[in-house]
Enzyme design. Structure first.
Site, PDB file in Angstrom:
ATOM      1  N   GLY A 177       5.758   5.727  -2.044  1.00 39.17           N
ATOM      2  CA  GLY A 177       5.534   6.572  -0.874  1.00 39.17           C
ATOM      3  C   GLY A 177       4.941   7.916  -1.224  1.00 39.17           C
ATOM      4  O   GLY A 177       4.279   8.549  -0.382  1.00 39.17           O
ATOM      5  N   ARG A 200      13.017  15.243  -4.598  1.00 33.55           N
ATOM      6  CA  ARG A 200      11.858  14.352  -4.571  1.00 33.55           C
ATOM      7  C   ARG A 200      10.703  15.002  -3.814  1.00 33.55           C
ATOM      8  O   ARG A 200       9.543  14.911  -4.218  1.00 33.55           O
ATOM      9  CB  ARG A 200      12.252  13.022  -3.931  1.00 33.55           C
ATOM     10  CG  ARG A 200      11.198  11.952  -3.995  1.00 33.55           C
ATOM     11  CD  ARG A 200      11.719  10.650  -3.433  1.00 33.55           C
ATOM     12  NE  ARG A 200      12.553   9.942  -4.389  1.00 33.55           N
ATOM     13  CZ  ARG A 200      13.198   8.821  -4.114  1.00 33.55           C
ATOM     14  NH1 ARG A 200      13.159   8.304  -2.899  1.00 33.55           N
ATOM     15  NH2 ARG A 200      13.919   8.224  -5.042  1.00 33.55           N
ATOM     16  N   HIS A 266      13.541  -1.864   1.444  1.00 32.08           N
ATOM     17  CA  HIS A 266      13.751  -3.224   0.952  1.00 32.08           C
ATOM     18  C   HIS A 266      15.112  -3.379   0.288  1.00 32.08           C
ATOM     19  O   HIS A 266      15.624  -4.493   0.169  1.00 32.08           O
ATOM     20  CB  HIS A 266      12.650  -3.585  -0.051  1.00 32.08           C
ATOM     21  CG  HIS A 266      12.681  -2.750  -1.289  1.00 32.08           C
ATOM     22  ND1 HIS A 266      12.069  -1.521  -1.369  1.00 32.08           N
ATOM     23  CD2 HIS A 266      13.276  -2.943  -2.496  1.00 32.08           C
ATOM     24  CE1 HIS A 266      12.276  -1.006  -2.563  1.00 32.08           C
ATOM     25  NE2 HIS A 266      13.010  -1.843  -3.272  1.00 32.08           N
ATOM     26  N   TYR A 321       4.307  -0.784   6.152  1.00 30.39           N
ATOM     27  CA  TYR A 321       3.660  -0.595   4.861  1.00 30.39           C
ATOM     28  C   TYR A 321       4.311  -1.408   3.750  1.00 30.39           C
ATOM     29  O   TYR A 321       4.324  -0.999   2.587  1.00 30.39           O
ATOM     30  CB  TYR A 321       3.593   0.889   4.485  1.00 30.39           C
ATOM     31  CG  TYR A 321       2.251   1.263   3.898  1.00 30.39           C
ATOM     32  CD1 TYR A 321       1.541   0.367   3.107  1.00 30.39           C
ATOM     33  CD2 TYR A 321       1.676   2.506   4.142  1.00 30.39           C
ATOM     34  CE1 TYR A 321       0.313   0.679   2.583  1.00 30.39           C
ATOM     35  CE2 TYR A 321       0.445   2.837   3.616  1.00 30.39           C
ATOM     36  CZ  TYR A 321      -0.232   1.914   2.842  1.00 30.39           C
ATOM     37  OH  TYR A 321      -1.472   2.233   2.315  1.00 30.39           O
ATOM     38  N   CYS A 411      -9.099   1.649  -9.528  1.00 31.67           N
ATOM     39  CA  CYS A 411     -10.229   1.411  -8.628  1.00 31.67           C
ATOM     40  C   CYS A 411     -10.081   0.005  -8.052  1.00 31.67           C
ATOM     41  O   CYS A 411      -9.734  -0.927  -8.776  1.00 31.67           O
ATOM     42  CB  CYS A 411     -11.563   1.495  -9.365  1.00 31.67           C
ATOM     43  SG  CYS A 411     -12.023   3.148  -9.876  1.00 31.67           S
ATOM     44  N   GLY A 493       8.829  -5.008  -3.779  1.00 28.14           N
ATOM     45  CA  GLY A 493       8.223  -4.541  -2.539  1.00 28.14           C
ATOM     46  C   GLY A 493       9.080  -4.755  -1.321  1.00 28.14           C
ATOM     47  O   GLY A 493       9.296  -3.835  -0.538  1.00 28.14           O
TER      48      GLY A 493
END
Length: 557
Positions: A177, A200, A266, A321, A411, A493
């Site tokens: 995030g 954080r 999660h 997301y 990339c 994830g």
């Protein structure tokens, strides 16, 4: 070995002298330690890299044993690592991977967080997340381009090609995030990021991923409104709990232009703080009554999603997301149909790229010298002169993205492109244009390496969302192709029970023999993404396979 020793080794000058018997072993050692560099890891003293409890090794004892094994590994041996613990060294051959890793793999009937936590408590397993337990995490810099691409796509679709003057609301400034504020401002927008942990939030400002911290909602909104009115990019981290802040925004009538979330939802036990609790109170409840902690966290997630859905009804662009917030909100009492009434980011924005085998290609300079990344940046620009988004991205990254640990770059490149750039890097090492070899890897979030029905494989065209053969085939093919190390994980994830995924890493050591490995690995790895999507019936993938000569029985042959 302890953390201080690990950090010193990561920071040590890097010449061409090997402390292992080859660069593949040396690279694995250095990337393992880089995962735990204090600039990179979330809680390095606990071996936690990112994503709630995503670890690099199961324990410090296991870490020491991994390091010891890598230091004496022969060039025709392979180290096996089971959930963060070295369990065997076997003689294979010089072209085989030097390390094979499996993390968190549970038999499906037992693939629940509750059973995982029981085994974790006995010291039998660890959560490897995605790139934490596969030793190729490079901090928030590793995800920032994917986040940038997502917000760029939203700008193109909804707001005339830019996020200028637009407010993006999100939450969670952890390892993944933490890339969000910078990705929004790089697209011209204003980001309000809610983060429950003040340390954080401050860390993201210190590392230049976020502009400033606000301690009150009034303060944060005033700054964001001023910036949006002036069409000035700005990111503000608001210290607070999303389950409390989001309903407050609804009550005030505030409707952002874009809404998403990247908390560690999660993991309802370790990744999300229930509303009404301080960090200390949440930690105490987690220790004294884990079941109640999970219940309250899920209830809070449901409240957060209810508020987000109100924002959607008022015109906000809302997307998931990939952190399973929707699934956990449903567990917390929100009707499942409502919880899943908004799309995930992959089917909504990213899947057309996956059909072309395009995904997060990343590399790290083992020299530790930023000049090596500058040289490889230039090589990428020269190799793909017509890729306007790539040129835009590298210019922005050079200006805004701070290195964490070893200098690195990411990339998004597709089928055929990754092999071209990898071979060029290997020639640069061979010709002495780089101070030391380069490690090439990728996120597990890639075209052909994941089965994750609430993220990468959500709403597949043929309904094959939950078929997990594909990441296993990806891992097997990378082994056969000559990757330096290969991993298979469960749960990254989106949490235990919800995904299977694979990772690969290959080292550009400059040798002619590595040219062949690079061409195979960096062609075949993204090729499995084209294959997977062509098999599911996506026309873009089928056309790509036919155009590039991929041999897909029943499709191109």
């Amino acid at each position: 070995m302890n953390l201080a020793t690990s950090a010193r080794l990561v920071r040590a000058p890097r010449g061409r002298t090997l402390s292992c018997r080859g660069w593949a072993q040396e690279a694995a050692l250095r990337m393992l330690m880089n995962n735990l560099d204090p600039e990179v890891a979330e809680r390095p003293d606990d071996l936690v890299v990112y994503g709630g409890t995503g670890r690099a090794a199961r324990s410090w004892e296991a870490f020491d044993r991994i390091v010891a094994a890598l230091r004496v590994l022969e060039g025709d041996e392979t180290l096996l690592v089971q959930s963060g613990k070295p369990v065997g060294v076997f003689r294979t051959h010089a072209g085989a991977p030097r390390v094979l890793i499996a993390n968190s793999l549970l038999v499906p009937r037992w693939a629940t967080w509750e059973h995982f936590w029981e085994l974790e408590g006995k010291g039998l397993i660890m959560f490897g997340q995605m790139t934490a337990g596969s030793w190729i995490y490079i901090g928030s810099q590793g995800i920032v381009q994917g986040t940038f691409e997502t917000f760029a796509e939203i700008g193109e679709r909804r707001f005339g090609g830019t996020l200028e003057g637009r407010l993006v609301l999100t939450a969670g400034l952890g390892g993944m995030g933490g890339a969000q504020p910078l990705a929004v401002t790089m697209n011209g927008g204003v980001c309000l990021a809610v983060e429950v942990d003040p340390a954080r939030a401050q860390r993201r400002v210190a590392t230049r991923y976020c502009d400033e911290v606000a301690t009150s909602l009034d303060q944060a909104l005033a700054r964001c409104r001023d910036a949006a009115a002036a069409r000035r990019p700005l990111s503000v981290a608001l210290v607070g709990n999303a389950a409390e802040v989001h309903p407050a925004l609804v009550a005030r009538g505030v409707t952002p232009d874009v809404v998403t979330d990247q908390t560690s939802a999660h993991d309802p036990l370790n990744g999300y703080v229930p509303a009404g609790l301080s960090l200390e109170q949440a930690a105490a409840l987690r220790g004294s009554d884990p079941a109640e902690s999970v219940r309250r966290a899920r209830h809070s997630m449901a409240e957060q999603v209810r508020a987000m859905l109100v924002m959607k009804s008022r015109g906000a662009e809302l997307f998931d997301y990939g952190n399973n917030l929707r699934g956990e909100a449903a567990e917390g009492g929100l009707e499942r149909e409502r919880a899943f009434s908004y799309p995930g980011f992959v089917p909504e924005y990213i899947r057309p790229l996956f059909c072309l085998g395009k995904g997060p290609f990343r590399w790290a300079a083992l020299s530790g010298d930023p000049a090596d990344i500058a040289a490889t940046d230039q090589a990428a620009l020269e190799e793909f002169p017509a890729d306007r988004r790539l040129h835009r991205w590298i210019a922005l990254a050079q200006k805004h993205v701070a290195f964490q640990g070893l200098p690195a770059r990411i990339c998004w490149l597709g089928y055929g492109e990754r092999a071209r750039l990898g071979l060029r890097f290997n020639r640069m090492v061979r010709d002495g244009k780089l101070a030391a070899p380069v490690v090439i890897g990728r996120d597990h979030l890639d075209a052909g390496s994941v089965a994750s029905p609430w993220r990468e494989t959500e709403n597949m065209r043929d309904g094959s969302d939950a078929v997990a053969d594909w990441p296993i085939l990806n891992a097997l093919l990378n082994c056969a192709s000559g990757a330096s190390w290969v991993s298979v994980h469960h749960g990254g994830g989106v949490g235990i029970g919800n995904s299977i995924h694979a990772g690969m890493v290959i080292v550009c050591d400059g040798t002619p023999e590595t040219d062949g490995k690079l061409e195979r690995v960096l062609t075949n790895d993204p090729g499995t993404g084209v294959m997977r999507h062509a098999d599911a019936g996506y026309p873009e993938a089928i056309e790509c396979a036919r155009r590039t000569g991929l041999k897909l029985p029943g499709i191109t042959t």
